[in-house]
Design a protein around this motif. Structure first.
Motif, PDB file in Angstrom:
ATOM      1  N   ALA A  12      40.477  25.058  14.328  1.00 46.23           N
ATOM      2  CA  ALA A  12      39.521  24.552  15.321  1.00 46.23           C
ATOM      3  C   ALA A  12      38.119  24.465  14.730  1.00 46.23           C
ATOM      4  N   TYR A  16      38.670  27.259  21.036  1.00 46.71           N
ATOM      5  CA  TYR A  16      39.198  27.612  22.356  1.00 46.71           C
ATOM      6  C   TYR A  16      39.080  29.121  22.497  1.00 46.71           C
ATOM      7  N   SER A 138      51.510  28.399  23.389  1.00 42.74           N
ATOM      8  CA  SER A 138      50.260  28.955  22.854  1.00 42.74           C
ATOM      9  C   SER A 138      49.209  27.847  22.960  1.00 42.74           C
ATOM     10  N   GLY A 139      48.060  28.180  23.524  1.00 45.33           N
ATOM     11  CA  GLY A 139      47.064  27.148  23.804  1.00 45.33           C
ATOM     12  C   GLY A 139      46.779  26.237  22.624  1.00 45.33           C
ATOM     13  N   SER A 140      46.538  26.848  21.470  1.00 42.39           N
ATOM     14  CA  SER A 140      46.142  26.057  20.305  1.00 42.39           C
ATOM     15  C   SER A 140      47.272  25.141  19.804  1.00 42.39           C
ATOM     16  N   ARG A 143      47.262  21.285  20.173  1.00 38.78           N
ATOM     17  CA  ARG A 143      46.568  20.431  19.202  1.00 38.78           C
ATOM     18  C   ARG A 143      47.416  20.137  17.969  1.00 38.78           C
ATOM     19  N   SER A 193      44.368  37.568  20.308  1.00 36.08           N
ATOM     20  CA  SER A 193      43.427  36.607  20.894  1.00 36.08           C
ATOM     21  C   SER A 193      43.630  36.513  22.407  1.00 36.08           C
ATOM     22  N   ASP A 285      38.145  32.361  13.025  1.00 38.61           N
ATOM     23  CA  ASP A 285      38.865  32.536  14.292  1.00 38.61           C
ATOM     24  C   ASP A 285      38.853  34.020  14.675  1.00 38.61           C
TER      25      ASP A 285
HETATM   26  O1  PMV Z   1      46.396  29.713  20.967  1.00 43.28           O
HETATM   27  P1  PMV Z   1      45.968  31.072  20.634  1.00 43.28           P
HETATM   28  O2  PMV Z   1      46.242  32.031  21.733  1.00 43.28           O
HETATM   29  O3  PMV Z   1      46.516  31.550  19.322  1.00 43.28           O
HETATM   30  O4  PMV Z   1      44.361  31.107  20.518  1.00 43.28           O
HETATM   31  C1  PMV Z   1      43.683  30.711  19.366  1.00 43.28           C
HETATM   32  C2  PMV Z   1      42.228  30.883  19.514  1.00 43.28           C
HETATM   33  C3  PMV Z   1      41.420  30.657  18.248  1.00 43.28           C
HETATM   34  O5  PMV Z   1      42.246  30.518  17.117  1.00 43.28           O
HETATM   35  C4  PMV Z   1      40.538  31.857  18.012  1.00 43.28           C
HETATM   36  C5  PMV Z   1      40.532  29.418  18.384  1.00 43.28           C
HETATM   37  C6  PMV Z   1      41.222  28.095  18.384  1.00 43.28           C
HETATM   38  O6  PMV Z   1      40.760  27.207  19.102  1.00 43.28           O
HETATM   39  O7  PMV Z   1      42.205  27.912  17.640  1.00 43.28           O
END
Ligand code: PMV
Length: 326
Positions: A12, A16, A138-140, A143, A193, A285
Motif C-alpha cells: 500500500a 488501510y 483480508s481487507g488488503s 487489492r 493488524s 506496514d
Molecule cells: O488486510 P490486513 O488485515 O492484512 O491489513 C493490512 C494493513 C496494512 O498492511 C498495514 C496496510 C495496507 O493497506 O496494506
C-alpha cells in the motif's frame, strides 16, 4: 469442480488502517497499492465436492488455524451463495515465498483463493465481485485481485457491495517503477493488524485527523501514478507512512511496529533524497520491514544505501492481478 489460481502480494502507498465493519472488513478509508510481480505469489487450488464433510485448508503443508478458517468461510460462503450450492471445499495453498521474506501472504492468499473458488464453481465474476470476495478474507486482499496500481474504495453501503478495488493503471503503465523490500526482522509482529487497527480507531485522536486528510492524499497519489510523477509519489508515500505510524504511536497503549533499523532506513532514504533529488520513498506496514519505492535506475543506489541494515533485500516490479491457471 476444481481450479487453481495465483496472485501476488501488494504494497500500500496509501494505507488501510481501521474498519467500520469488522466482519465484512469495510474500511474507514480508501487505500491505494501496487501489486508485485510474479517473483512472489500464492498458488491456491480449491475443490468442491459433496463428499467433503467440512471445509479444510492446508497452508504451506500445515492445517490452517481457526482464525484463518473463519475468514476462509466468509469468502467461500459469499461464492457458494452466488453458485447456490452448499458443497464444502478442500483448499491447498502454498506461497513461493517464506514468511521471512517480509511479505505478508494474506493479500495474495485470499485473492488466489477467491479466484480459484469462483472458477471451481463455474462462476463468471467480474473484478468487482472477485475483489469483494477477497476482501472478506483480508481487507488488503481486495487489492491483489487487481494488477498494477489498485484503488480500494471504502464505499458507503452497509452490505459492502460498493467496497472493492479498481485499477488506477495496469502493470505496464510505469515500467521502471520498483519496490525494494528490506527485511530487517523476521519476528512475528506483537499485535496483529486486525487487533492493532481496532485499538487505534478506539483510542487515537491523531487517527481522526489522519482520516480527514486522507481523501486529499488519495487524489494526489492517483494523479502522481497517472502522471508517473516519481518525486511527488515518493514524497506522498513517506508522508503517508509517517502519518500512519504517528497514529499507531498515539494509540493507547502505543503500537510501535517499527524498530531502530527501520528508523535508520528512513534516515538513509532522506539522506539519499537530499543528495540526489527525490529518488526514493519508504513505506512501513504493521511491522519493521521497509518497502522502498524507487525507479529502476536508482535501485542499486537504494540497496547500497541501506546495506548492513537488512537481513535480506528483494526488488520487485508492478505485476498482474489474480489469474486462474488450471
Ligand atoms: O488486510 P490486513 O488485515 O492484512 O491489513 C493490512 C494493513 C496494512 O498492511 C498495514 C496496510 C495496507 O493497506 O496494506
Amino acid at each position: 469442480m476444481k481450479a487453481t489460481a495465483i496472485a501476488s502480494p501488494n504494497i500500500a502507498i496509501v494505507k488501510y488502517w481501521g474498519k467500520r465493519d469488522e466482519r465484512l472488513k469495510l474500511p474507514m478509508n480508501d487505500s491505494i497499492s501496487v501489486t508485485l510481480d510474479r517473483s512472489l505469489y500464492s498458488e491456491t487450488t480449491v475443490e468442491f465436492s459433496k463428499a467433503f464433510s467440512a471445509d479444510s485448508m492446508q497452508l504451506d503443508g500445515a492445517e490452517a488455524s481457526e482464525r484463518e478458517m473463519k475468514n476462509v468461510a466468509l469468502v467461500l460462503d459469499c461464492l457458494r451463495k452466488k453458485a447456490k450450492t452448499g458443497m464444502n471445499a478442500r483448499i491447498i495453498s502454498r506461497n513461493n515465498f517464506p514468511k521471512s521474506s517480509g511479505m505478508a501472504s494474506s493479500a495474495s492468499g485470499y485473492a488466489a483463493l477467491s479466484a480459484a473458488a469462483a472458477a471451481a464453481l463455474n462462476l463468471q465474476l467480474d473484478s468487482r465481485e472477485l475483489s469483494i470476495a477477497a476482501r472478506l478474507g483480508s481487507g488488503s486482499a481486495s487489492r491483489s485481485v487487481i494488477g498494477g496500481f489498485a484503488w480500494w474504495k471504502k464505499g458507503q453501503d452497509e452490505d459492502g457491495s460498493d467496497s472493492y478495488a479498481v485499477q488506477v493503471a495496469d502493470e505496464s503503465h510505469w515500467k521502471d517503477f520498483r519496490i525494494v523490500t528490506a527485511v530487517v526482522s523476521e519476528e512475528k509482529k506483537p499485535v496483529s493488524s486486525t487487533d492493532g487497527m481496532k485499538l487505534t480507531l478506539e483510542t487515537s485522536s491523531l487517527y481522526r485527523e489522519r482520516l480527514k486528510k486522507l481523501p486529499g492524499t488519495v487524489s494526489r497519489v492517483r494523479q502522481a501514478i497517472l502522471g508517473r510523477d516519481a518525486g511527488q509519489l515518493f514524497r506522498l508515500a513517506m508522508e503517508e507512512s509517517d502519518s500512519l505510524h504517528a497514529s499507531m504511536a498515539d494509540t493507547k497503549p502505543p503500537l510501535i511496529y517499527i524498530n531502530e533499523s527501520s528508523r535508520e532506513i528512513m534516515k538513509r532514504v532522506n539522506e539519499l533524497n537530499r543528495e540526489n533529488g527525490m529518488i526514493a520513498g519508504y513505506s512501513f506496514d504493521a511491522g519493521p520491514n521497509a518497502h522502498i519505492f524507487t525507479t529502476e535506475q536508482n535501485v542499486n543506489r537504494v540497496i547500497h544505501s541501506i546495506k548492513g541494515l537488512a537481513e535480506r533485500i528483494v526488488a520487485s516490479s508492478p505485476g498482474k492481478g489474480a489469474e486462474v491457471v488450471a
